[in-house]
Design an enzyme around this catalytic site. Structure first.
Site, PDB file in Angstrom:
ATOM      1  N   ALA A  76       0.827  -1.541  -0.216  1.00  0.00           N
ATOM      2  CA  ALA A  76      -0.017  -0.329   0.136  1.00  0.00           C
ATOM      3  C   ALA A  76       1.237   1.334   0.133  1.00  0.00           C
ATOM      4  CB  ALA A  76      -0.709   0.431   1.467  1.00  0.00           C
ATOM      5  N   TYR A  77       1.918   1.599   0.751  1.00  0.00           N
ATOM      6  CA  TYR A  77       2.395   2.661   0.796  1.00  0.00           C
ATOM      7  C   TYR A  77       3.482   3.082  -0.624  1.00  0.00           C
ATOM      8  CZ  TYR A  77       5.198   6.225   3.304  1.00  0.00           C
ATOM      9  OH  TYR A  77       6.130   7.336   3.585  1.00  0.00           O
ATOM     10  N   CYS A  78       4.216   1.026  -0.868  1.00  0.00           N
ATOM     11  CA  CYS A  78       4.829   1.513  -1.291  1.00  0.00           C
ATOM     12  C   CYS A  78       3.619   2.175  -3.057  1.00  0.00           C
ATOM     13  CB  CYS A  78       5.619   0.740  -2.506  1.00  0.00           C
ATOM     14  SG  CYS A  78       6.951  -0.096  -1.462  1.00  0.00           S
TER      15      CYS A  78
END
Length: 236
Positions: A147-149
């Site tokens: 999600a963050y990437c």
């Protein structure tokens, strides 16, 4: 170099998302020290004092639009936005609930877009600047961070495309910070917390890099700046 030696371009009327804590709060302090006028957008503004602040979740596009327009009205225009609001949800894709995964995209990527979209008429009028905040994980994908990437790779691509669209009319800079010593990691499971805080950068140093980008004269642009602790582990 410190904030007091940097002259903000265009007067320094700056919206800072996530400005109540972490990197955003460091940017607010640096802008104040440089003689600018920051306005905070954050979902919790209970600890904000001395500056105008709007309580808003940046993933709520309608609320963001209202807040940015009100900020511009209060200041008589805008010279910049700094999109420092961010969140994370660590874990493997099949372990993170879909709504929590999508919230990361909603805050980090779509929140960035919503703030910029709302601010653009004012920034184009002032030949202002957008400072987006990516991450070293916009340069390298790692496990348990889909999600963050995805959100930060998206911020980087969005910023590059926006710069191409608005070149000569509005500045766009992407700051790519490594890990910082903030409360960002506090609600993570222990396995996802940094084990050595000495390798986390001081957010005040990153704020100085942002101020440097904001201080560039019209016609000169810093498109990307990667800044991290000298022993940063997530880059290259």
């Amino acid at each position: 170099m410190n904030a007091k030696t940097i002259s903000l371009a265009n007067g320094g009327r700056i919206v800072v998302t996530g400005g109540a804590s972490g990197l955003g709060a460091a940017v607010v302090s640096a802008v104040l020290e440089a003689g600018g006028t920051p306005v905070v957008l954050d979902r919790d503004i209970s600890q904000v004092s001395g500056v105008k602040a709007f309580e808003v979740d940046v993933s709520d596009r309608a609320a963001v639009t209202v807040a940015v327009e009100e900020a511009a009205k209060t200041l008589g225009g805008l010279d910049a936005v700094v999109t420092a609001a961010g969140t994370d949800r660590c874990g493997r894709l099949d372990d993170v609930p879909a709504d929590e995964w999508e919230k990361v995209i909603g805050v980090n990527l779509l929140g960035t877009v919503s703030v910029v979209r709302a601010a653009m008429p004012f920034l184009l009028a002032s030949h202002g600047r957008v400072i987006t905040i990516a991450s070293t994980l916009a340069k390298r994908g790692v496990s348990d961070a889909t999600a963050y990437c995805a959100s930060k790779f998206g911020v980087l691509g969005f910023s590059q495309a926006l710069a191409a669209e608005t070149g000569g009319r509005m500045g766009v800079t992407t700051i790519i910070p490594g890990g910082m010593n903030t409360h960002f990691f506090d609600d993570r499971d222990e396995q996802y917390k940094p084990q050595d805080d000495s390798r986390l950068n001081d957010p005040a140093r990153v704020a100085q890099a942002i101020l440097f980008a904001l201080s560039q004269p019209v016609g000169c642009e810093i498109r990307e700046m990667l800044i991290c602790h000298e022993e940063e582990g997530s880059w290259p």
